[in-house]
Write a protein that holds these residues in place. Structure first.
Motif, PDB file in Angstrom:
ATOM      1  N   ASN A   1     -53.553 -25.688 136.160  1.00 52.52           N
ATOM      2  CA  ASN A   1     -54.030 -24.645 135.243  1.00 52.52           C
ATOM      3  C   ASN A   1     -55.115 -25.121 134.288  1.00 52.52           C
ATOM      4  O   ASN A   1     -55.896 -24.307 133.805  1.00 52.52           O
ATOM      5  N   ILE A   2     -55.165 -26.408 134.001  1.00 52.25           N
ATOM      6  CA  ILE A   2     -56.174 -26.890 133.057  1.00 52.25           C
ATOM      7  C   ILE A   2     -57.591 -26.722 133.593  1.00 52.25           C
ATOM      8  O   ILE A   2     -58.548 -26.802 132.848  1.00 52.25           O
ATOM      9  N   PHE A   3     -57.710 -26.442 134.911  1.00 55.77           N
ATOM     10  CA  PHE A   3     -59.028 -26.246 135.529  1.00 55.77           C
ATOM     11  C   PHE A   3     -59.390 -24.775 135.709  1.00 55.77           C
ATOM     12  O   PHE A   3     -60.421 -24.462 136.280  1.00 55.77           O
ATOM     13  N   GLY A   4     -58.550 -23.867 135.266  1.00 56.78           N
ATOM     14  CA  GLY A   4     -58.840 -22.439 135.386  1.00 56.78           C
ATOM     15  C   GLY A   4     -58.319 -21.850 136.691  1.00 56.78           C
ATOM     16  O   GLY A   4     -57.562 -22.482 137.425  1.00 56.78           O
ATOM     17  N   ASP A   5     -58.767 -20.637 136.978  1.00 57.78           N
ATOM     18  CA  ASP A   5     -58.248 -19.876 138.121  1.00 57.78           C
ATOM     19  C   ASP A   5     -59.063 -20.012 139.395  1.00 57.78           C
ATOM     20  O   ASP A   5     -58.608 -19.617 140.460  1.00 57.78           O
TER      21      ASP A   5
ATOM     22  N   ASP B   1     -58.296 -27.527 127.965  1.00 60.61           N
ATOM     23  CA  ASP B   1     -58.998 -26.729 128.960  1.00 60.61           C
ATOM     24  C   ASP B   1     -60.110 -27.572 129.588  1.00 60.61           C
ATOM     25  O   ASP B   1     -61.029 -28.009 128.902  1.00 60.61           O
ATOM     26  N   LEU B   2     -60.020 -27.775 130.895  1.00 57.16           N
ATOM     27  CA  LEU B   2     -61.028 -28.558 131.606  1.00 57.16           C
ATOM     28  C   LEU B   2     -61.834 -27.688 132.562  1.00 57.16           C
ATOM     29  O   LEU B   2     -62.383 -28.184 133.542  1.00 57.16           O
ATOM     30  N   THR B   3     -61.916 -26.407 132.285  1.00 61.03           N
ATOM     31  CA  THR B   3     -62.647 -25.491 133.155  1.00 61.03           C
ATOM     32  C   THR B   3     -64.073 -25.971 133.373  1.00 61.03           C
ATOM     33  O   THR B   3     -64.610 -25.868 134.476  1.00 61.03           O
ATOM     34  N   GLU B   4     -64.699 -26.539 132.344  1.00 61.24           N
ATOM     35  CA  GLU B   4     -66.072 -27.034 132.481  1.00 61.24           C
ATOM     36  C   GLU B   4     -66.164 -28.205 133.464  1.00 61.24           C
ATOM     37  O   GLU B   4     -67.230 -28.506 133.976  1.00 61.24           O
TER      38      GLU B   4
ATOM     39  N   PRO C   1     -68.613 -32.753 142.145  1.00 60.98           N
ATOM     40  CA  PRO C   1     -68.015 -31.426 142.007  1.00 60.98           C
ATOM     41  C   PRO C   1     -66.887 -31.145 143.006  1.00 60.98           C
ATOM     42  O   PRO C   1     -66.407 -30.023 143.088  1.00 60.98           O
ATOM     43  N   ASN C   2     -66.456 -32.134 143.742  1.00 60.66           N
ATOM     44  CA  ASN C   2     -65.643 -31.865 144.923  1.00 60.66           C
ATOM     45  C   ASN C   2     -64.135 -31.814 144.746  1.00 60.66           C
ATOM     46  O   ASN C   2     -63.475 -30.944 145.293  1.00 60.66           O
ATOM     47  N   ILE C   3     -63.570 -32.768 144.018  1.00 62.52           N
ATOM     48  CA  ILE C   3     -62.114 -32.867 143.992  1.00 62.52           C
ATOM     49  C   ILE C   3     -61.634 -33.376 142.633  1.00 62.52           C
ATOM     50  O   ILE C   3     -62.284 -34.228 142.024  1.00 62.52           O
ATOM     51  N   ALA C   4     -60.532 -32.826 142.192  1.00 68.26           N
ATOM     52  CA  ALA C   4     -59.865 -33.316 140.979  1.00 68.26           C
ATOM     53  C   ALA C   4     -58.444 -33.698 141.366  1.00 68.26           C
ATOM     54  O   ALA C   4     -57.828 -33.060 142.214  1.00 68.26           O
ATOM     55  N   LEU C   5     -57.959 -34.751 140.746  1.00 61.25           N
ATOM     56  CA  LEU C   5     -56.602 -35.222 140.982  1.00 61.25           C
ATOM     57  C   LEU C   5     -55.847 -35.150 139.662  1.00 61.25           C
ATOM     58  O   LEU C   5     -56.311 -35.699 138.661  1.00 61.25           O
ATOM     59  N   THR C   6     -54.724 -34.450 139.647  1.00 59.08           N
ATOM     60  CA  THR C   6     -53.868 -34.465 138.469  1.00 59.08           C
ATOM     61  C   THR C   6     -52.697 -35.386 138.791  1.00 59.08           C
ATOM     62  O   THR C   6     -52.168 -35.352 139.900  1.00 59.08           O
ATOM     63  N   ILE C   7     -52.336 -36.222 137.859  1.00 55.64           N
ATOM     64  CA  ILE C   7     -51.324 -37.249 138.128  1.00 55.64           C
ATOM     65  C   ILE C   7     -50.136 -37.069 137.191  1.00 55.64           C
ATOM     66  O   ILE C   7     -50.301 -36.974 135.976  1.00 55.64           O
ATOM     67  N   GLU C   8     -48.962 -37.032 137.786  1.00 55.76           N
ATOM     68  CA  GLU C   8     -47.705 -37.012 137.051  1.00 55.76           C
ATOM     69  C   GLU C   8     -46.901 -38.213 137.528  1.00 55.76           C
ATOM     70  O   GLU C   8     -46.736 -38.415 138.730  1.00 55.76           O
ATOM     71  N   ILE C   9     -46.439 -39.020 136.596  1.00 57.44           N
ATOM     72  CA  ILE C   9     -45.663 -40.206 136.940  1.00 57.44           C
ATOM     73  C   ILE C   9     -44.238 -40.014 136.459  1.00 57.44           C
ATOM     74  O   ILE C   9     -44.009 -39.629 135.316  1.00 57.44           O
ATOM     75  N   LYS C  10     -43.304 -40.265 137.357  1.00 56.99           N
ATOM     76  CA  LYS C  10     -41.885 -40.181 137.015  1.00 56.99           C
ATOM     77  C   LYS C  10     -41.218 -41.507 137.361  1.00 56.99           C
ATOM     78  O   LYS C  10     -41.321 -41.977 138.484  1.00 56.99           O
ATOM     79  N   PRO C  11     -40.541 -42.117 136.397  1.00 52.87           N
ATOM     80  CA  PRO C  11     -39.837 -43.371 136.680  1.00 52.87           C
ATOM     81  C   PRO C  11     -38.539 -43.117 137.449  1.00 52.87           C
ATOM     82  O   PRO C  11     -37.803 -44.028 137.748  1.00 52.87           O
TER      83      PRO C  11
END
Length: 191
Positions: free
Chosen positions: A144-148, A73-76, A120-130
């Protein structure tokens, strides 16, 4: 404080094959963390592709966090906007969040290969697929790890070719304008 502070560019995850996508993600995050110019160019590329160039990621920043293999949970650490990024070998058609048929909130959380919070402005979630097979519920589920309470953006697809070109262009720029390598920080002098 970053979750990858203990990592360096020489060590990789020992419990997986060195060619595993987790090692690729970790190495890429370490490069971004240790190369301010590359990091800035990468973030600007993402903002441009996401259509959010107006979001400030340079002057109004309180903290930058780099995390790898996190599903906690990264809501904080929630930021105003979250952009899911999918990095693939070839360019793929991006399915928008609305077109994906996913509910407003995907139930459950999954593990993001990488997360960068430019608070406080932007978060990037990264998924890597070969490969090019992308499960969109996984890509969008990382939000979802950042909440609603965060603004959910459509995913951005980058290819490894684009990333390598970005690094090469940066190296070319620096070699033309900074002949004295004392002005080039960290890994940037070795890209």
């Amino acid at each position: 404080m970053s979750d990858i502070d203990h990592l360096n560019i020489f060590n990789f995850y020992s419990k997986v094959d060195p060619r595993h996508e987790n090692n690729l993600t970790r190495a890429f995050l370490v490069m971004l963390k240790n190369s301010p110019s590359l990091f800035n160019h990468f973030v600007e590329r993402i903002k441009k592709k996401a259509g959010i160039s107006e979001i400030d990621t340079s002057s109004d920043v309180s903290e930058i966090l780099f995390m790898t293999q996190t599903g906690r949970d990264l809501t904080e650490h929630a930021c105003n906007v979250v952009v899911p990024i999918i990095i693939t070998e070839r360019e793929i058609p991006v399915v928008s969040y609305m077109e994906s048929g996913l509910p407003d909130r995907i139930s459950g959380k999954n593990i993001a290969d990488g997360v960068i919070c430019i608070k406080p402005n932007i978060a990037l979630t990264i998924e890597i697929k070969p490969h090019d097979h992308v499960v969109w519920s996984q890509v969008y589920g990382h939000v979802n790890i950042f909440g609603d309470e965060v603004e959910r953006m459509n995913a951005v697809n980058l290819t490894w070719y684009e990333i390598v070109k970005l690094m090469n262009d940066l190296k070319l720029f620096q070699s033309k304008f900074f002949e004295n390598r004392y002005f080039t920080a960290g890994l940037e002098a070795r890209i």
